[in-house]
Design a protein around this motif. Structure first.
Motif, mmCIF file in Angstrom:
data_model
loop_
_atom_site.group_PDB
_atom_site.id
_atom_site.type_symbol
_atom_site.label_atom_id
_atom_site.label_comp_id
_atom_site.label_asym_id
_atom_site.label_seq_id
_atom_site.Cartn_x
_atom_site.Cartn_y
_atom_site.Cartn_z
ATOM 1 N N GLN A 181 0.827 -1.206 0.000
ATOM 2 C CA GLN A 181 0.000 0.000 0.000
ATOM 3 C C GLN A 181 0.867 1.264 0.000
ATOM 4 O O GLN A 181 0.566 2.249 0.667
ATOM 5 N N GLY A 182 1.960 1.195 -0.731
ATOM 6 C CA GLY A 182 2.848 2.342 -0.874
ATOM 7 C C GLY A 182 3.814 2.549 0.273
ATOM 8 O O GLY A 182 4.625 3.484 0.248
ATOM 9 N N VAL A 183 3.766 1.687 1.277
ATOM 10 C CA VAL A 183 4.625 1.831 2.458
ATOM 11 C C VAL A 183 5.813 0.879 2.343
ATOM 12 O O VAL A 183 5.657 -0.299 2.008
ATOM 13 N N ASP A 184 6.995 1.385 2.625
ATOM 14 C CA ASP A 184 8.205 0.572 2.639
ATOM 15 C C ASP A 184 8.150 -0.353 3.858
ATOM 16 O O ASP A 184 8.226 0.097 5.002
ATOM 17 N N ASP A 194 -7.821 -2.652 3.594
ATOM 18 C CA ASP A 194 -8.022 -2.962 2.179
ATOM 19 C C ASP A 194 -7.320 -4.233 1.740
ATOM 20 O O ASP A 194 -7.612 -4.758 0.667
ATOM 21 N N LEU A 195 -6.386 -4.728 2.549
ATOM 22 C CA LEU A 195 -5.596 -5.904 2.163
ATOM 23 C C LEU A 195 -5.722 -6.997 3.209
ATOM 24 O O LEU A 195 -5.564 -6.759 4.407
ATOM 25 N N ILE A 196 -5.999 -8.214 2.736
ATOM 26 C CA ILE A 196 -6.101 -9.371 3.616
ATOM 27 C C ILE A 196 -5.194 -10.463 3.060
ATOM 28 O O ILE A 196 -5.254 -10.781 1.866
ATOM 29 N N ILE A 197 -4.367 -11.044 3.920
ATOM 30 C CA ILE A 197 -3.486 -12.136 3.525
ATOM 31 C C ILE A 197 -3.940 -13.396 4.244
ATOM 32 O O ILE A 197 -3.981 -13.439 5.482
ATOM 33 N N LEU A 198 -4.298 -14.417 3.473
ATOM 34 C CA LEU A 198 -4.879 -15.638 4.016
ATOM 35 C C LEU A 198 -3.997 -16.830 3.679
ATOM 36 O O LEU A 198 -3.771 -17.131 2.508
ATOM 37 N N ASP A 199 -3.518 -17.499 4.694
ATOM 38 C CA ASP A 199 -2.688 -18.689 4.513
ATOM 39 C C ASP A 199 -3.538 -19.911 4.841
ATOM 40 O O ASP A 199 -3.901 -20.128 5.986
#
Length: 264
Positions: free
Chosen positions: A66-69, A157-162
């Motif tokens: 999301q544009g963040v380092d 806005d972002l979801i990471i699903l393992d």
């Protein structure tokens, strides 16, 4: 970094001692996509996810979410995304509702808002009758649902699903896939998922990145991976072929190539 991508990495490398786990990974994950990060065991998927979420630092390369380092601001990145790990953890002597509301309160979600979302999601997942049951008395699949619900409520806005449907029966896994699809199509979120369950991937994925031996061997839409690796077959066969063949093709993508294609 392009505004079209919610995650972008450049020449991402990770080594543990003398062993190189990731080799110059350059991902471009479009906003509003369901992106399947795939690969055989040991390909580097878990390491990649841990770097994207700021848990691990890369040995070299750039990572932007999301544009963040991510390297410079890992805590900021983690505060903005929802992460479902492979483990379904919770306080066994707390009720289901208390486990969810405790977690969401820690990340700053309003209690009333979290309660409304929790009850809605558990109703959709046919688990509203478990709200007052202690977490320790839930089945493995039910614990997975609780972990997923609190992840969704806590995410932006972002979801990471393992492995989101691990341990679920066929009917409930279908309900979970419906919810994941709605998060993207109706709410405009982006989902990055890793799974060994092909029905999840075939039903949901709009885009895919395939890792093999620490290298990104393919990145593109679901239709493109089929056309590249199994033009006369289906998504499952394409993935199996990609795992075997690896980087046999030119898979360099422009920004336009990676825009979500309707119907794929």
């Amino acid at each position: 970094m392009s505004k079209d991508f919610i995650i972008e990495t450049k020449n991402l490398c990770k080594s543990f001692g003398s062993k190189q786990i990731l080799k110059n990974i350059s991902l471009k994950i479009p906003k509003g996509s369901i992106y399947a990060l795939l690969g055989p065991n040991g390909a580097g998927k878990t390491t990649t996810i841990r770097i994207l979420t700021g848990i691990l630092k890369p040995t070299s390369g750039e990572v932007y979410v999301q544009g963040v380092d991510v390297v410079s601001n890992p805590e900021l990145v983690r505060s903005e995304i929802g992460i479902l790990s492979q483990q379904s953890a919770g306080y066994k002597d707390f009720k289901t509702r208390d486990n969810i509301l405790l977690f969401t309160s820690i990340v700053g979600v309003d209690k009333l808002e979290a309660t409304i979302d929790m009850e809605k999601l558990l109703r959709l997942l046919e688990m509203e009758d478990k709200l007052d049951l202690n977490f320790g008395k839930l089945s493995g699949g039910e614990k997975r649902v609780v972990s997923l619900v609190r992840t969704i409520i806590s995410s932006g806005d972002l979801i990471i699903l393992d492995e989101p449907t691990t341990g679920l029966d066929i009917a409930r896994a279908k309900l979970v896939r419906d919810i994941i699809r709605d998060l993207v199509e109706k709410e405009g979120r982006t989902v990055v998922m890793s799974s060994h369950i092909i029905s999840d991937l075939e039903d949901l994925a709009t885009h895919t990145g395939i890792l093999k031996d620490g290298e990104l061997v393919f990145e593109g839409t679901k239709g493109e991976v089929i056309q590249t690796y199994a033009p006369d077959s289906d998504f499952e066969e394409a993935i199996i072929s990609a795992f075997k063949i690896g980087k046999q093709f030119n898979t360099t993508k422009t920004q336009e190539d990676l825009v979500v294609e309707e119907g794929k």
